[in-house]
Scaffold this motif. Structure first.
Motif, PDB file in Angstrom:
ATOM      1  N   HIS A 166      27.271  10.979  -9.692  1.00 38.05           N
ATOM      2  CA  HIS A 166      27.805  12.023  -8.504  1.00 38.05           C
ATOM      3  C   HIS A 166      28.482  13.117  -9.313  1.00 38.05           C
ATOM      4  CE1 HIS A 166      26.960   8.940  -5.714  1.00 38.05           C
ATOM      5  NE2 HIS A 166      27.873   8.129  -6.243  1.00 38.05           N
ATOM      6  N   GLY A 167      28.124  13.270 -10.642  1.00 38.49           N
ATOM      7  CA  GLY A 167      28.540  14.561 -11.175  1.00 38.49           C
ATOM      8  C   GLY A 167      29.777  14.352 -11.843  1.00 38.49           C
ATOM      9  N   LEU A 197      32.133  10.719  -4.578  1.00 37.29           N
ATOM     10  CA  LEU A 197      32.984  11.397  -5.036  1.00 37.29           C
ATOM     11  C   LEU A 197      32.471  11.713  -6.695  1.00 37.29           C
ATOM     12  CD1 LEU A 197      36.087  10.055  -3.733  1.00 37.29           C
ATOM     13  CD2 LEU A 197      34.892  11.919  -2.948  1.00 37.29           C
ATOM     14  N   PRO A 198      32.913  12.697  -7.374  1.00 41.67           N
ATOM     15  CA  PRO A 198      32.650  12.835  -8.715  1.00 41.67           C
ATOM     16  C   PRO A 198      33.422  12.381  -9.712  1.00 41.67           C
ATOM     17  CG  PRO A 198      33.887  14.881  -7.835  1.00 41.67           C
ATOM     18  CD  PRO A 198      33.474  14.103  -6.624  1.00 41.67           C
ATOM     19  N   ALA A 199      32.829  12.171 -10.766  1.00 44.80           N
ATOM     20  CA  ALA A 199      34.164  11.660 -11.753  1.00 44.80           C
ATOM     21  C   ALA A 199      35.204  12.925 -12.178  1.00 44.80           C
ATOM     22  CB  ALA A 199      33.316  11.285 -13.101  1.00 44.80           C
ATOM     23  N   ALA A 259      36.260   7.718 -12.115  1.00 39.94           N
ATOM     24  CA  ALA A 259      34.900   7.864 -11.884  1.00 39.94           C
ATOM     25  C   ALA A 259      34.209   6.829 -10.741  1.00 39.94           C
ATOM     26  CB  ALA A 259      33.901   7.705 -13.170  1.00 39.94           C
ATOM     27  N   GLN A 260      33.395   7.199 -10.039  1.00 40.41           N
ATOM     28  CA  GLN A 260      32.863   6.280  -8.874  1.00 40.41           C
ATOM     29  C   GLN A 260      31.853   5.093  -9.795  1.00 40.41           C
ATOM     30  OE1 GLN A 260      31.691   7.778  -5.265  1.00 40.41           O
ATOM     31  NE2 GLN A 260      30.966   6.386  -4.310  1.00 40.41           N
ATOM     32  N   ASP A 274      33.115   1.592  -5.410  1.00 37.50           N
ATOM     33  CA  ASP A 274      34.588   1.686  -5.877  1.00 37.50           C
ATOM     34  C   ASP A 274      34.660   2.910  -6.768  1.00 37.50           C
ATOM     35  OD1 ASP A 274      35.289  -0.828  -4.526  1.00 37.50           O
ATOM     36  OD2 ASP A 274      34.720  -1.912  -6.532  1.00 37.50           O
ATOM     37  N   TRP A 275      36.000   3.759  -6.517  1.00 35.94           N
ATOM     38  CA  TRP A 275      36.239   5.018  -7.264  1.00 35.94           C
ATOM     39  C   TRP A 275      37.357   4.354  -8.077  1.00 35.94           C
ATOM     40  CZ3 TRP A 275      39.948   8.789  -7.511  1.00 35.94           C
ATOM     41  CH2 TRP A 275      39.560  10.055  -7.994  1.00 35.94           C
TER      42      TRP A 275
END
Length: 501
Positions: free
Chosen positions: A193-194, A222-224, A247-248, A252-253
């Motif tokens: 996710h970027g 969500l992005p890292a 990071a995701q 899980d994030w």
């Protein structure tokens, strides 16, 4: 996103096998479900004019200059090619300003916008399978407000350029000031996710954006993050220097590192933010959940609490708090009603002060300031003006916002306090049992010297020192504290013989 029909009229001018076009419409009858600023009701008029002017060089290269004018934006675009096919070369879109044709290739944005909801645009682009306009090369735009990741940032100016398939931007606003780099793919398993790398002078987490009727939960992909902020703030609390790496991974994030340091304390945290996979799961039992391992070391408790907007609650003191916590929602928003976990506390060499508001009411209970108003035994000198403690220790079990402890202990030169029971953080109530053991200390030996002579006084002094004040510990007093933090109800149980030493 677009529905309906509208009237329009146009003029086509033909010359030398080239066509110029001029089209105008009020767009009345057309509705748009696009996010702001392009949302529109069918009954609303939004005058629009599109002009295309063509030219051809002696070498046969054909150019098209396309201009678009409306109340929302203006655009100036250049296309070039031959008689069979033309392609976009460069252009500009201006919001509130007249665009000029840029010298660099690509599409450039500039001007000001009152409000933009990037969460809605991200959701729309994700549905279309895209990540943004492929020709967008840069932007220099001011926003009155921007909604992103469920938060609203205000008075934000963004200067950004496309770079190495990503973006590099300078952000200046009410809540943040710094530089950000975005790369669409961070690499590694699950990190699709970027990645956002940010170096901020100031970063303040703003209030949540207002809910929008008919709009689902924000995109949870969500992005890292690799963030460093020299001045990090939450709810106007100056928390110090932040280092965050996260990071995701799947659903899980993961918070790999959160380090928050200021002159008064150091906080270290790692954990996971569990995200539901679908909107249906959000509506059912599978809610977003944060689980963290936490360690806080405080060099000055009084200054630390003042930094959290609870000044004048404790003077001096050092403390260490560590354990595991979980709550419903995001890591940035602690929810007392769902808070659960286990914590241990140690504190040394401080003094309670008179406390009133917020969590300070609970500190007022722990400092036993309510006792002098409710009991016959006069502890006014010990607790009313602030109990001075040498040591505080205790372990706590937290279940859905209720803190349970059976070994909370405070020791000072004037008394030893043992406390057990529960405190409800969400409803600000308590059910506590408190035992107070006065410490009479060397005063007994002094009295003995006067009443029984030097030999008796000396004997009493030796007993006091060797047996650690057995006379002072001969009696203790027990109380129940119930009710709310702001209006505690105190009742005396009975005098009890103290534990033998």
């Amino acid at each position: 996103p677009l529905q309906g029909a509208t009237d329009w009229h146009g003029v086509i001018t033909l010359r030398n096998n080239l066509a110029d076009i001029d089209i105008e419409s009020s767009l009345r009858g057309m509705a748009s479900d696009l996010p702001a600023p392009f949302a529109k009701k069918a009954s609303e008029a939004l005058p629009l004019r599109i002009e295309r002017k063509t030219s051809q060089s002696a070498a046969g290269v054909q150019q098209e200059i396309i201009s678009v004018n409306s109340q929302i934006f203006s655009a100036l675009l250049l296309r070039s090619g031959d008689a069979k096919q033309t392609r976009f070369e460069r252009g500009a879109i201006g919001f509130g300003v007249k665009p000029e044709l840029p010298s660099q290739s690509g599409l450039w944005l500039n001007g000001t916008l009152r409000h933009v909801d990037l969460d809605q645009w991200r959701s729309l682009l994700a549905q279309d399978g895209g990540s943004g306009p492929p020709l967008l090369a840069g932007a220099d735009i001011g926003f009155g407000s921007v909604d992103v990741f469920g938060k609203r940032f205000n008075a934000l100016h963004v200067s950004a350029v496309a770079q190495d398939e990503g973006w590099q931007a300078s952000l200046r606003g009410k809540e943040l000031s710094g530089d950000v780099t975005w790369k669409p793919a961070a690499g590694g398993e699950g990190r699709n996710h970027g990645k956002v790398t940010g170096r901020f002078k100031t970063l303040a987490i703003p209030e949540s954006a207002p809910p929008k009727p008919g709009v689902g939960a924000p995109d949870q992909n969500l992005p890292a993050l690799d963030i460093v902020a020299e001045n990090f703030q939450i709810k106007q609390r100056q928390l110090g220097r932040l280092e965050l790496q996260a990071a995701q991974l799947g659903r899980d994030w993961r918070i790999e590192k959160l380090h928050l340091q200021n002159p008064d304390s150091v906080l270290q945290m790692d954990g996971v933010w569990h995200l539901p996979a679908t909107e249906e799961e959000v509506q059912q039992a599978d809610q977003p959940l944060t689980r963290v391992n936490l360690k806080v070391e405080v060099g000055d408790i009084g200054k630390f609490l003042a930094r959290l907007n609870y000044p004048d609650n404790i003077k001096r003191g050092k403390a260490k708090l560590e354990g595991q916590l979980s709550w419903a929602g995001s890591p940035a928003e602690l929810d007392y009603a769902t808070l659960s976990g286990n914590m241990s506390l140690e504190a040394h060499n401080g003094q309670f002060s008179k406390v009133e508001a917020g969590i300070g009411k609970l500190l007022g209970i722990l400092s036993l300031q309510a006792l002098p108003r409710h009991i016959t035994l006069d502890f006014r000198d010990v607790f009313s003006e602030g109990f001075a403690f040498d040591d505080i220790s205790g372990s706590m079990r937290i279940v859905r916002g209720v803190v349970y402890s059976d070994d909370f202990k405070m020791q000072g030169s004037a008394a030893i306090v043992a406390m057990s029971g529960e405190a409800d953080l969400a409803h600000e109530t308590q059910k506590l049992r408190v035992r107070i053991t006065p410490m009479l200390g060397d005063s007994v030996s002094v009295a003995g010297a006067f009443l029984g002579g030097p030999v008796v006084g000396l004997a009493a002094l030796v007993v006091q020192k060797v047996l650690k004040d057995p006379i002072g510990r001969m009696a203790s007093y027990e109380y129940r504290i119930s009710g709310t933090w702001s209006d505690p109800q105190v009742s005396k149980i009975q005098a009890q013989p103290a534990e033998s030493q």
